[in-house]
Enzyme design. Structure first.
Site, short mmCIF file in Angstrom:
data_model
loop_
_atom_site.label_atom_id
_atom_site.label_comp_id
_atom_site.label_asym_id
_atom_site.label_seq_id
_atom_site.Cartn_x
_atom_site.Cartn_y
_atom_site.Cartn_z
N GLY A 52 -11.70 -31.16 -1.60
CA GLY A 52 -11.05 -30.29 -2.60
C GLY A 52 -12.29 -30.21 -3.87
O GLY A 52 -12.66 -30.99 -4.04
N SER A 53 -12.01 -29.13 -4.59
CA SER A 53 -12.92 -28.93 -5.66
C SER A 53 -12.40 -29.89 -7.01
O SER A 53 -11.15 -30.18 -6.93
CB SER A 53 -13.05 -27.48 -6.04
N GLY A 54 -13.00 -29.87 -8.17
CA GLY A 54 -12.76 -30.63 -9.22
C GLY A 54 -13.38 -31.66 -9.31
O GLY A 54 -13.07 -32.49 -10.19
N HIS A 55 -14.31 -32.08 -8.28
CA HIS A 55 -15.00 -33.48 -8.35
C HIS A 55 -16.48 -33.17 -8.52
O HIS A 55 -17.40 -34.11 -8.47
CB HIS A 55 -14.64 -34.15 -6.98
N LYS A 103 -14.15 -37.86 3.41
CA LYS A 103 -13.42 -38.89 2.50
C LYS A 103 -12.06 -39.09 3.17
O LYS A 103 -11.35 -38.03 3.57
CB LYS A 103 -13.25 -38.38 1.18
N ASP A 108 -7.79 -33.98 4.48
CA ASP A 108 -9.22 -33.98 4.84
C ASP A 108 -9.40 -34.28 6.25
O ASP A 108 -10.20 -33.63 7.24
CB ASP A 108 -10.14 -34.69 3.92
N HIS A 217 -7.85 -37.95 -7.78
CA HIS A 217 -6.80 -36.76 -7.82
C HIS A 217 -5.82 -37.37 -8.71
O HIS A 217 -4.64 -36.89 -8.63
CB HIS A 217 -6.23 -36.59 -6.61
#
Length: 327
Positions: A52-55, A103, A108, A217
């Site tokens: 996921g994006s945001g990292h 991860k 995932d 998250h």
């Protein structure tokens, strides 16, 4: 919510466009995908990661010579779809197979496995390394077992260096599986992260509160309490890591302090210094150190400490030069 964005639904697409536009010498975007791939040529086992994006800068910031061949960018805090991962595998395969670095989050794991099955139909050999370095909690939100967090970046670096040296797929997968066992992380949060399409923090801490063990998250940690000085926070986290590693005086490790996105570097360096001093008192030798924002959580305030057990080869691989945006 105050963010420098346009429409919340467009943040990932526009972020990827900006990233590849800013660094064309490093990366390119695969057409009609959210896949960021190396813009140079190479002849080795391909390494593909993502999530996921945001990292950011994980994982696209680690695409390049000496690290990843491609990163697949899912929507914010959402696993990328199997077809996107499959496109990354096809585009980066050089006939020597592909290693997926995943991860440990349920979505995932499932989606990367499905992409592996799709690639097998094209006779592309694919193996996986699962990263579960977060020792804070077991079976957290989205996870069976331990979560994969900042230690993933060290896996990218070490396996990326080995792949560049020409190691075959089976050897990389075996090495990576053993490597993950010697990487441990614990984070601490001072505030929650705000997903753009949600518009409010995933959790709220009082002005004088902190939480140990929060996931990237915003998954629950293991204890909330009043904010403490950096030295005391570091002592808590190092104590958790010591119990896992069961180290002895004279052992050699790497120390990696990672910011969650909203913590100033000033504070990260203070935190690192406190952790380093505690380890010196323990008689631990540090052969590798790193501080900065590498595996973030949008605008979360906080930091994680990752330690890795080192030998001469791992140290050499961590120190090998790379050509990436963020390392």
């Amino acid at each position: 919510m105050k963010k420098i964005i346009n429409a919340p639904k467009d943040v990932v697409e526009e972020m990827v466009a900006g990233l590849v536009g800013a660094y064309p010498d490093y990366v390119k975007q695969l057409p009609d995908t959210m896949v960021v791939a190396r813009s140079d040529d190479y002849d080795q086992v391909a390494l593909v990661s993502g999530g996921g994006s945001g990292h950011e800068p994980a994982h696209a910031g680690f695409v390049g010579d000496g690290m990843l061949s491609a990163a697949v960018c899912g929507q914010v805090f959402t696993s990328p779809t199997p077809d996107q991962i499959y496109e990354a595998i096809k585009a980066t395969d050089k006939g020597k197979g592909t290693l997926l670095i995943v991860k440990n989050y349920s979505g995932d794991v499932m989606n990367f496995d499905m992409a592996k099955d799709l690639a097998a139909m094209d006779d592309i050999e694919v193996a996986s390394v699962l990263v579960d370095d977060d020792i804070a909690v077991e079976d957290s939100t989205y996870t069976q077992g331990r979560r994969g967090v900042a230690g993933t970046v060290l896996v990218h670096k070490i396996l990326g260096s080995l792949a560049k040296e020409g190691k075959p797929l089976a050897e990389l997968a075996e090495y990576g599986t053993a490597l993950v066992q010697d990487i441990k992380t614990v984070g601490v949060a001072l505030s929650g992260a705000t997903v753009p399409e949600v518009g409010k923090p995933g959790f709220v801490l009082a002005e004088d509160e902190m939480e140990y063990g929060v996931g990237i998250h915003g998954e629950p940690g293991y204890r909330r309490e009043k904010i403490k000085p950096s030295k005391e926070i570091a002592a808590e986290i190092i104590g958790k890591l010591k119990a896992e590693f069961n180290w002895q005086k004279g052992d050699t490790y790497g120390l990696f302090v990672n910011g969650m996105g909203a913590t100033p570097l000033m504070e990260l360096f203070i935190y690192f210094n406190d952790a380093k001093n505690i380890l010196a008192e323990e008689g631990i030798e540090l052969a590798f150190t790193k501080v900065g924002n590498y595996m973030t959580s949008l605008d979360m305030a906080g930091a994680s400490i990752t330690m890795i057990k080192l030998d001469d080869e791992r140290t050499r691989l961590l120190q090998a030069p790379v050509h990436t945006i963020a390392w």
